[in-house]
Write an enzyme that holds these catalytic residues in place. Structure first.
Site, PDB file in Angstrom:
ATOM      1  N   LYS A 189       0.763  -0.911  -0.022  1.00 43.81           N
ATOM      2  CA  LYS A 189      -0.304   0.063   0.077  1.00 43.81           C
ATOM      3  C   LYS A 189       1.331   1.099  -0.041  1.00 43.81           C
ATOM      4  O   LYS A 189       1.692   0.810   0.400  1.00 43.81           O
ATOM      5  CB  LYS A 189      -0.656   0.181   1.485  1.00 43.81           C
ATOM      6  CG  LYS A 189      -1.943   1.121   1.769  1.00 43.81           C
ATOM      7  CD  LYS A 189      -3.199   0.842   0.812  1.00 43.81           C
ATOM      8  CE  LYS A 189      -3.970   2.171   0.986  1.00 43.81           C
ATOM      9  NZ  LYS A 189      -4.262   2.726  -0.280  1.00 43.81           N
ATOM     10  N   CYS A 212      -0.188  10.343  -6.791  1.00 48.40           N
ATOM     11  CA  CYS A 212      -1.418   9.089  -6.090  1.00 48.40           C
ATOM     12  C   CYS A 212      -2.516  10.704  -6.735  1.00 48.40           C
ATOM     13  O   CYS A 212      -2.312  11.481  -6.465  1.00 48.40           O
ATOM     14  CB  CYS A 212      -0.856   9.144  -4.755  1.00 48.40           C
ATOM     15  SG  CYS A 212      -3.655   8.894  -4.269  1.00 48.40           S
TER      16      CYS A 212
END
Lengths: 318, 278
Positions: A54, A138
């Site tokens: 992650k 992101c």
């Protein structure tokens, strides 16, 4: 020249990514399998080539408020917002467990400023991770994240700082499909010290709930992934491969591309490997079918066997 | 894209804690205008009451499975679910025919047993308060520990088509099996009769005298139940619901804010103590 394998000798599915040997080119994409152990009860995680963590930041992050997942035709929007325990907690609690799983451990590093990225990189450099995947793409955080992946100068700055602070780890930079000039960003990262490039992160997108007459996500926009984006991602990989080759000095090989975007079965992965990728990542498909990762691996193996292809490199049509 | 294995014809005991299998629909029946009962073959691990499965029809226009709580099961044989018609995903599930295949992954999440250990229960009864299909994971709890005293409160928007449906819906609870020794209170806002009271279930529920209260249903109902329990100082546990992608705790898409930080509805829940989340 015949490439048909000799009876009894298995095809060689290993790939070398910046000095790290993966047993096959299939990697679990960041944010889709947690730290690997979450899926261990359902699939044989040890069969994967690698696992991306992650997205990790220097300090713990609670992630975004409101709805975080929204299904779309053949895909999904996510607005998780890099919820993670922080790099130190990751190294202490998750990394030892992850190393025991078998696949190469790829730490996905994110941040909101070049300094934060650099500090995180320094911590990872001393840890047991195999590869650092620098996340400058992101779309779900307000500060940093994708902002560094849209502009070649900003991408170069962050990549350079991370490179200097993590001299011992292979560095792979994860690129954004939202960059106006993807090749320029990619070449800037390579020049600043990237050993490999992974693409693509999610597309910036959104949804509106017609019942509430409001955008679904508190952040308004979110990241789109899944089979819906595969043809676009494939085109980007194809073009970037050519751009990297063209920019290479004669004799020096271009950095490897780790491709992703909507891969759900062996054939999907083969498309990317044919377009010049050295390895692939599988993400959203794991949510739909936990066994997707394993099926991608066996799909590639079957194809190599049936077509007499010896190595992953030989799959490329470039 | 056939990427799951067909279940093997030969039955052998399942040793895994969860499994992802390709399963056939055995039986399907509409219970009310909104609620459909589905039964699938299943030779994976037995669930525990309160757990759920991710269900995705084989021929689906959808990408992700849908998290559905299990209502009852026969070990190494079948799973039964109640599905509420809510959107296009649930419509696909309830439009299936016996013989159709579904990807089933699970069992997932925690159980009522993680909070209320059956061996610790005193002679006080436990109240199970469900709204609509929210009753499903509660019926599972009742069915699994028939020796305990449960009172069931079930509220619906619409009553049942037939008296027989109501009896079927509550299974052993409503039959003369003698296993169920508690109270069964059913209410509906429309189509009352057949032993169904008119009104909201929270109007008929008081927590006083219960060992604990387990609730599942729409959030406004849960808030009322939790507030009543807090006032009466009775422990209250709630089964929650979120949009999910993975169902196993990996994607962090179903996070719930609790008094002790973010928790994953799928892996840390779906059941939480009411005071931690409301």
């Amino acid at each position: 020249v015949s490439k048909r394998p000799i009876n009894g000798i298995l095809n060689d599915t290993t790939v070398n990514i910046a000095g790290v040997i993966l047993k096959n080119p299939v990697i679990a994409a960041s944010g889709t399998v947690g730290y690997g152990s979450e899926y261990a009860p359902i699939i044989d995680v040890s069969r994967l080539g690698g696992i991306c963590t992650k997205g990790l930041t220097l300090k713990a992050k609670p992630g975004n408020s409101g709805i975080r997942i929204w299904e779309t035709p053949s895909g999904l929007l996510n607005s998780i917002g890099l919820e993670n325990p922080g790099i130190e907690a990751f190294i202490e609690n998750e990394l030892p467990r992850m190393k025991k799983l078998g696949p190469a451990v790829i730490a996905n590093l994110s941040g909101s400023s070049p300094e934060e990225y650099a500090k995180g990189a320094a911590l990872l450099d001393k840890s047991a991770v195999d590869i650092i995947e620098l996340n400058i793409s992101c779309p779900n955080v307000k500060a940093g994240g994708m902002a560094f992946g849209l502009d070649p100068a900003a991408a170069s700055l962050v990549t350079g700082q991370v490179r200097r602070r993590s001299p011992h780890k292979p560095l792979m930079v994860k690129l954004s499909p939202n960059a106006p000039d993807l090749a320029a960003v990619a070449l800037a990262c390579v020049k600043a010290g990237a050993d490999a490039l992974s693409l693509i992160n999610t597309f910036k997108a959104m949804a509106i709930d017609v019942k509430t007459r409001r955008p679904v996500f508190d952040n308004i926009s979110a990241g789109l992934s899944g089979p819906a984006i595969r043809p676009i991602a494939l085109r980007m990989v194809w073009e970037l491969y050519d751009a990297l080759q063209a920019s290479c000095d004669s004799g020096k090989p271009a950095v490897p591309i780790i491709a992703m975007g909507g891969i759900a079965c062996g054939d999907d992965a083969l498309e990317y490997l044919m377009a010049g990728a050295s390895a692939v990542q599988v993400g959203s498909a794991t949510f739909a079918h936990p066994s997707a990762l394993i099926n991608v691996i066996t799909g590639i193996e079957m194809y190599m066997w049936n077509h007499g292809i010896r190595t992953i490199k030989d799959i490329s049509i470039k | 894209m056939k990427i799951l294995q067909f279940p093997e014809t030969e039955k052998k005991p399942c040793t895994k804690s969860m499994e992802s299998l390709y399963c056939q629909l055995i039986d399907i029946a509409d219970i009310t205008d909104e609620i459909t009962r589905l039964e699938f073959e299943w030779n994976g691990p037995d669930p525990r009451a309160g757990q759920f499965f991710m269900l995705r029809p084989e021929r689906s226009s959808f990408f992700l499975g849908r998290p559905i709580s299990v209502e009852s099961w026969k070990s190494q044989e079948s799973l039964r679910f109640y599905v509420l018609l809510r959107g296009r995903g649930s419509r696909e599930l309830i439009m299936m025919h016996p013989g159709d295949y579904v990807d089933i992954t699970g069992p997932l999440g925690n159980s009522w047993e993680d909070f209320i250990k059956p061996e610790f229960i005193t002679n006080k009864p436990i109240a199970l308060v469900g709204g609509g299909v929210g009753i499903a994971p509660l019926l599972a709890f009742n069915a699994q520990f028939p020796q305990n005293k449960f009172d069931i409160y079930a509220g619906f928007k619409m009553g049942f088509f037939e008296d027989e449906d109501r009896k079927n819906f509550f299974g052993i609870t409503d039959s003369s099996s003698g296993i169920f020794n508690g109270k069964l209170i059913v209410s509906a806002e429309e189509e009352v009769g057949n032993g169904v009271l008119e009104g909201r279930i929270t109007d008929f529920f008081q927590p006083e005298g219960y060992f604990a209260v387990c609730a599942c249903g729409p959030e406004p109902m849960l808030r009322v139940v939790a507030a009543k329990c807090k006032k009466a100082n009775v422990p209250c546990f709630i089964s929650t619901e979120r949009r999910m992608a993975c169902g196993v705790g990996a994607c962090l898409g179903c996070t719930i804010a609790t008094t002790s930080g973010n928790k994953r509805c799928c892996a840390d829940g779906p059941i939480f103590p009411a005071e931690d989340i409301l």
